[in-house]
Design a protein around this motif. Structure first.
Motif: not given
Length: 389
Positions: A368-382
């Protein structure tokens, strides 16, 4: 005469999951990289800590070797913190040793206390340094399943303690990599088992201030009156975003701390004094609101990631604390292959679970080491990439 590296202790480190990850980073990916493999905060050290460092840099008295076992001011601040946070009475002279972070402390403590053939029980999955340090001492490595409910963990520890007589049992809550937390009752029961089977407990408290959903993190020393055969690693890296500063502490039984002091004195000259003074400021001047905001920030990131993982059908253990999510690989998929697939097809860098022991053979760790927007982006890509289709 040829130097036989292949016969050295370095073989304990192969294959190296983190070397594998570093090589992956040099390869092309379909997307810009979102690095969830690191175990360090992405935000800067708080300004009041940096200012303290700057102030003390100008003092020429601090430009020589620091006190061998740590600055008295910092030892006292650690004792103050344990009293304030956990209600544990600590003698700063007898019960505290300042260290060059926790990784060094683990190696030095185990080398100080473990002889060849001694049994050390470590969590699996668990921080890789536990395994590596035990192997380097010549100790016998014994594991327990740390990705289990608290009563199951206690039962396994007691069963193996009865059979194998460990010298030390290592615990780590909040856990890297599982994110599990235990209550004070767990530590009370563990303390009773330790007394019954006469082993020391080494508690790694690296993530003490990162807990979710209103949970509270406890210290093992709260359950160990007199600190007998108990010692704990206290860290600045994760709580105060000071991973690169390399400062930590061992707190516990005077006999154990003295042993590490002696061994450590042969290895290094401790931490630059201005860094220790900045650590004093961290413990004594950080407002309570900072700790609430810290946990809230990581919980927001956790929620963004796990909601996305749930939507695409990946299974995981929702973390209760720390800064990681422990995710199952799809059925029949090797974690090394899955790590490579996530990077090359989605630009998401994670750690194969086997880096943390055999019980990670069907898992990967996502930080959980990136900002929330990047965590959301990772989930979106998947989700959009059809990972499980």
């Amino acid at each position: 005469m040829r130097y036989q590296l292949e016969c050295s202790k370095l073989e304990f480190f192969r294959p190296d999951a983190f070397g594998f990850i570093n090589k992956l980073k040099t390869q092309p990916s379909k997307y810009p990289m979102i690095n969830l493999s690191i175990g360090a905060p992405n935000r800067p050290t708080p300004a009041w800590i940096i200012e303290a460092m700057k102030t003390h840099l100008d003092n020429p008295a601090y430009h020589t070797y620091p006190p061998q076992h740590g600055a008295p001011e910092l030892c006292e601040a650690v004792a103050y913190w344990y009293g304030k946070r956990f209600g544990v009475e600590i003698d700063p002279k007898d019960n505290v040793l300042i260290t060059v972070g926790i990784k060094e402390a683990i190696f030095n403590a185990l080398h100080s206390l473990v002889n060849a053939g001694d049994v050390v029980m470590v969590p699996d999955p668990g921080y890789p340094t536990y395994f590596e340090a035990v192997l380097f001492t010549g100790g016998k490595l014994l594991t327990y399943n740390s990705d289990a409910e608290a009563d199951e963990v206690l039962s396994e520890i007691e069963h193996k303690a009865r059979l194998h007589g460990p010298k030390i049992v290592i615990v780590n809550y909040p856990s890297n990599p599982t994110g599990r937390i235990v209550g004070l009752d767990f530590y009370k029961s563990l303390s009773e088992i330790a007394s019954r089977y006469d082993f020391a407990v080494m508690s790694d408290l690296a993530y003490s201030e990162i807990a979710f959903d209103g949970l509270t993190v406890h210290s093992y020393l709260q359950a160990r009156p007199g600190l007998e055969l108990g010692f704990e690693y206290f860290a600045f890296s994760k709580t105060y975003n000071m991973a690169g500063w390399r400062v930590g502490a061992i707190v516990g039984d005077k006999r154990l701390v003295d042993a590490v002091k002696l061994y450590k004195s042969k290895i290094d000259s401790n931490v630059f004094y201005p860094i220790q003074q900045a650590a004093v400021t961290a413990l004594k001047e950080t407002p309570d609101s900072f700790y609430r905001e810290l946990s809230g920030m990581y919980q927001q990131r956790r929620d963004a990631l796990v909601h996305g993982l749930s939507d695409i059908g990946l299974r995981f253990s929702p973390p209760q604390g720390a800064m990681y999510t422990w995710v199952e690989t799809p059925e029949g998929v090797d974690p090394w292959f899955f790590t490579e697939k996530l990077y090359k097809e989605y630009g998401i860098l994670v750690v194969p679970g086997t880096a943390y022991g055999l019980n990670g053979s069907h898992r990967v760790r996502m930080g959980l080491v990136q900002e929330t927007s990047l965590m959301e982006e990772a989930a979106r890509r998947l989700a959009e990439g059809g990972l499980l289709r």
